[in-house]
Design a protein around this motif. Structure first.
Motif, PDB file in Angstrom:
ATOM      1  N   UNK A   1     -25.363  -6.235  -1.090  1.00 67.81           N
ATOM      2  CA  UNK A   1     -24.084  -5.468  -1.124  1.00 67.81           C
ATOM      3  C   UNK A   1     -24.573  -3.544  -1.296  1.00 67.81           C
ATOM      4  N   UNK A   2     -26.147  -3.526  -1.401  1.00 70.80           N
ATOM      5  CA  UNK A   2     -26.331  -1.950  -0.682  1.00 70.80           C
ATOM      6  C   UNK A   2     -26.398  -2.122   0.537  1.00 70.80           C
ATOM      7  N   UNK A   3     -26.453  -2.893   1.491  1.00 75.19           N
ATOM      8  CA  UNK A   3     -26.184  -2.551   2.586  1.00 75.19           C
ATOM      9  C   UNK A   3     -23.788  -2.541   3.336  1.00 75.19           C
ATOM     10  N   UNK A   4     -23.210  -3.209   2.551  1.00 77.46           N
ATOM     11  CA  UNK A   4     -22.394  -3.254   2.824  1.00 77.46           C
ATOM     12  C   UNK A   4     -21.516  -1.755   2.523  1.00 77.46           C
ATOM     13  N   UNK A   5     -22.306  -1.347   0.589  1.00 79.31           N
ATOM     14  CA  UNK A   5     -21.510  -0.230   0.179  1.00 79.31           C
ATOM     15  C   UNK A   5     -21.750   0.414   1.195  1.00 79.31           C
ATOM     16  N   UNK A   6     -23.049   1.154   1.694  1.00 83.49           N
ATOM     17  CA  UNK A   6     -23.654   1.855   2.415  1.00 83.49           C
ATOM     18  C   UNK A   6     -22.750   2.337   3.814  1.00 83.49           C
ATOM     19  N   UNK A   7     -22.901   1.412   4.753  1.00 82.45           N
ATOM     20  CA  UNK A   7     -21.631   0.855   5.706  1.00 82.45           C
ATOM     21  C   UNK A   7     -19.377   1.609   4.933  1.00 82.45           C
ATOM     22  N   UNK A   8     -19.083   1.412   3.844  1.00 87.02           N
ATOM     23  CA  UNK A   8     -18.462   1.487   4.103  1.00 87.02           C
ATOM     24  C   UNK A   8     -18.478   3.279   3.129  1.00 87.02           C
ATOM     25  N   UNK A   9     -19.571   4.092   2.207  1.00 86.30           N
ATOM     26  CA  UNK A   9     -19.348   5.095   2.268  1.00 86.30           C
ATOM     27  C   UNK A   9     -19.634   5.917   3.326  1.00 86.30           C
ATOM     28  N   UNK A  10     -20.238   5.730   4.610  1.00 89.77           N
ATOM     29  CA  UNK A  10     -20.720   6.463   5.530  1.00 89.77           C
ATOM     30  C   UNK A  10     -19.056   6.399   6.652  1.00 89.77           C
ATOM     31  N   UNK A  11     -18.492   4.611   6.250  1.00 90.66           N
ATOM     32  CA  UNK A  11     -16.908   4.807   7.637  1.00 90.66           C
ATOM     33  C   UNK A  11     -16.084   6.100   6.744  1.00 90.66           C
ATOM     34  N   UNK A  12     -16.088   5.711   4.828  1.00 90.29           N
ATOM     35  CA  UNK A  12     -15.399   6.854   4.726  1.00 90.29           C
ATOM     36  C   UNK A  12     -15.577   8.591   4.812  1.00 90.29           C
ATOM     37  N   UNK A  13     -17.162   8.835   5.081  1.00 91.27           N
ATOM     38  CA  UNK A  13     -17.586  10.348   5.898  1.00 91.27           C
ATOM     39  C   UNK A  13     -17.067  10.125   6.674  1.00 91.27           C
ATOM     40  N   UNK A  14     -17.172   9.635   7.833  1.00 89.40           N
ATOM     41  CA  UNK A  14     -16.441   9.193   9.068  1.00 89.40           C
ATOM     42  C   UNK A  14     -15.336   9.601   9.896  1.00 89.40           C
ATOM     43  N   UNK A  15     -14.142   9.093   8.622  1.00 84.86           N
ATOM     44  CA  UNK A  15     -13.154   9.186   8.280  1.00 84.86           C
ATOM     45  C   UNK A  15     -12.198  10.704   7.844  1.00 84.86           C
ATOM     46  N   UNK A  16     -12.981  10.739   6.461  1.00 86.53           N
ATOM     47  CA  UNK A  16     -12.755  12.341   6.213  1.00 86.53           C
ATOM     48  C   UNK A  16     -13.567  13.689   7.251  1.00 86.53           C
ATOM     49  N   UNK A  17     -13.965  13.432   8.198  1.00 94.43           N
ATOM     50  CA  UNK A  17     -14.702  13.980   8.895  1.00 94.43           C
ATOM     51  C   UNK A  17     -14.021  14.503   9.873  1.00 94.43           C
ATOM     52  N   UNK A  18     -13.355  13.171  10.534  1.00 92.31           N
ATOM     53  CA  UNK A  18     -12.386  12.625  11.805  1.00 92.31           C
ATOM     54  C   UNK A  18     -11.170  13.446  11.580  1.00 92.31           C
ATOM     55  N   UNK A  19     -10.394  13.299   9.932  1.00 97.44           N
ATOM     56  CA  UNK A  19      -8.958  13.587  10.134  1.00 97.44           C
ATOM     57  C   UNK A  19      -9.182  15.385  10.009  1.00 97.44           C
ATOM     58  N   UNK A  20     -10.321  16.066  10.208  1.00 98.20           N
ATOM     59  CA  UNK A  20     -10.321  17.204   9.593  1.00 98.20           C
ATOM     60  C   UNK A  20     -10.694  17.703  10.824  1.00 98.20           C
ATOM     61  N   UNK A  21     -11.473  17.380  11.899  1.00100.81           N
ATOM     62  CA  UNK A  21     -11.939  17.793  13.248  1.00100.81           C
ATOM     63  C   UNK A  21     -10.502  18.217  14.086  1.00100.81           C
ATOM     64  N   UNK A  22      -9.647  16.454  13.535  1.00106.89           N
ATOM     65  CA  UNK A  22      -8.417  16.509  13.999  1.00106.89           C
ATOM     66  C   UNK A  22      -7.340  17.202  13.921  1.00106.89           C
ATOM     67  N   UNK A  23      -7.266  17.456  12.418  1.00114.47           N
ATOM     68  CA  UNK A  23      -6.201  19.070  12.321  1.00114.47           C
ATOM     69  C   UNK A  23      -6.571  19.827  13.008  1.00114.47           C
ATOM     70  N   UNK A  24      -7.566  20.352  12.866  1.00119.29           N
ATOM     71  CA  UNK A  24      -7.998  21.809  13.544  1.00119.29           C
ATOM     72  C   UNK A  24      -9.127  22.209  13.020  1.00119.29           C
ATOM     73  N   UNK A  25      -8.980  22.295  11.579  1.00119.60           N
ATOM     74  CA  UNK A  25      -9.772  22.724  10.882  1.00119.60           C
ATOM     75  C   UNK A  25     -11.189  22.025  11.296  1.00119.60           C
ATOM     76  N   UNK A  26     -12.033  22.423  11.500  1.00120.56           N
ATOM     77  CA  UNK A  26     -13.909  22.266  11.756  1.00120.56           C
ATOM     78  C   UNK A  26     -14.451  22.576  11.045  1.00120.56           C
TER      79      UNK A  26
END
Length: 116
Positions: free
Chosen positions: A59-84
């Motif tokens: 369960x914790x491994x799945x939650x950690x993977x989900x958290x990292x995926x959301x974190x990567x998604x949040x950084x990916x959208x900010x960098x894609x919009x031009x905000x570094x």
């Protein structure tokens, strides 16, 4: 005799006859059931502990993977919009990876010991 009430034990009449035999049988049954049931209780406890630890790990491994995926998604959208947005320095540096201890500034006072 003055102490005639102490010549006979009060337990002699209290636990004699049918009451005594019933108390003995109930006590023996409780002890027997406890000794028979104790290994099963310990086995069930051990199995449930193992299952809970495995489930918690997955369960914790799945939650950690989900958290990292959301974190990567949040950084990916900010960098894609031009905000570094740079990560804070504390998350990028690894103080224990170099193998050398980090010098810390001296704090406090040092007093010399005067033996005299």
């Amino acid at each position: 005799m003055i102490y005639s009430q102490f010549q006979q034990s009060p337990f002699q009449t209290r636990f004699s006859g049918v009451k005594g035999w019933m108390a003995f049988a109930i006590g023996l049954a409780v002890i027997t059931l406890t000794l028979i049931a104790l290994p099963f209780v310990l086995l069930i406890g051990a199995v449930s502990f193992i299952l809970l630890s495995l489930f918690g790990r997955l369960f914790l491994k799945r939650q950690l993977a989900r958290f990292r995926q959301q974190e990567q998604g949040a950084y990916g959208t900010k960098q894609g919009e031009g905000e570094v947005e740079r990560e804070p320095q504390i998350f990028r540096e690894r103080p224990f990876s170099s193998g050398r201890p980090q010098p810390t500034p001296h704090q406090g006072r040092t007093f010399e010991h005067d033996p005299s």
